[in-house]
Design a protein around this motif. Structure first.
Motif, short mmCIF file in Angstrom:
data_model
loop_
_atom_site.label_atom_id
_atom_site.label_comp_id
_atom_site.label_asym_id
_atom_site.label_seq_id
_atom_site.Cartn_x
_atom_site.Cartn_y
_atom_site.Cartn_z
N LEU A 7 0.83 -1.20 0.00
CA LEU A 7 0.00 0.00 0.00
C LEU A 7 0.86 1.25 0.00
N ARG A 11 1.02 3.98 -3.07
CA ARG A 11 0.68 5.36 -2.73
C ARG A 11 1.84 6.30 -3.05
N GLN A 18 -1.73 10.03 2.39
CA GLN A 18 -2.77 9.18 2.95
C GLN A 18 -4.12 9.90 2.89
N LEU A 21 -5.46 9.67 -0.58
CA LEU A 21 -5.96 8.32 -0.83
C LEU A 21 -7.32 8.14 -0.17
N GLU A 22 -7.49 8.72 1.00
CA GLU A 22 -8.79 8.68 1.67
C GLU A 22 -9.86 9.30 0.77
N SER A 25 -10.57 6.95 -2.31
CA SER A 25 -11.02 5.58 -2.04
C SER A 25 -12.18 5.49 -1.05
N GLN A 29 -8.33 7.79 6.58
CA GLN A 29 -6.88 7.96 6.67
C GLN A 29 -6.30 7.15 7.82
N ILE A 32 -5.84 3.62 6.65
CA ILE A 32 -4.69 3.54 5.74
C ILE A 32 -3.39 3.55 6.54
N GLU A 36 -0.51 0.63 6.75
CA GLU A 36 0.88 0.92 6.39
C GLU A 36 1.84 0.71 7.56
N THR A 46 -11.98 -3.19 2.05
CA THR A 46 -10.96 -2.14 2.11
C THR A 46 -9.99 -2.25 0.94
N ILE A 50 -9.58 0.69 -1.97
CA ILE A 50 -8.28 1.31 -2.22
C ILE A 50 -7.86 1.09 -3.67
#
Length: 92
Positions: A7, A11, A18, A21-22, A25, A29, A32, A36, A46, A50
């Motif tokens: 991930l 990213r 993050q 990405l939130e 997707s 956060q 995520i 990570e 999930t 993502i």
């Protein structure tokens, strides 16, 4: 590659935070971050969110996982779906 490394790697390659990405997707956060940092293993929903958010297939994501990760029920579910899709396409 495990979920944490995978991930973060995807990213970073996309040069997104993050928080970004939130936004794409819908995965919070803090979730995520937990993935990570190795504190959480993502479930099928999930992973799918993502992957859709960054424009890659969940099957591709799973192919980058380690053998240990492939034992996860979530990953096994994705691989079964991929196998079924392949059977449909090939007419089996």
């Amino acid at each position: 590659m495990n979920h944490r490394e995978g991930l973060r790697s995807f990213r970073k390659r996309l040069n997104i935070s993050q928080k970004q990405l939130e936004k794409v997707s819908g995965v919070p956060q803090n979730t995520i971050s937990s993935i990570e940092n190795g504190h959480r293993v993502p479930d099928l929903t999930t992973i799918t969110k993502i992957c859709e958010g960054v424009g890659i297939s969940s099957f591709f994501y799973c192919c980058c996982a380690t053998t240990e990760d492939l034992q996860s029920p979530n990953i096994k579910g994705i691989l079964k779906i991929g196998d079924k899709m392949l059977d449909i396409v090939t007419g089996k």
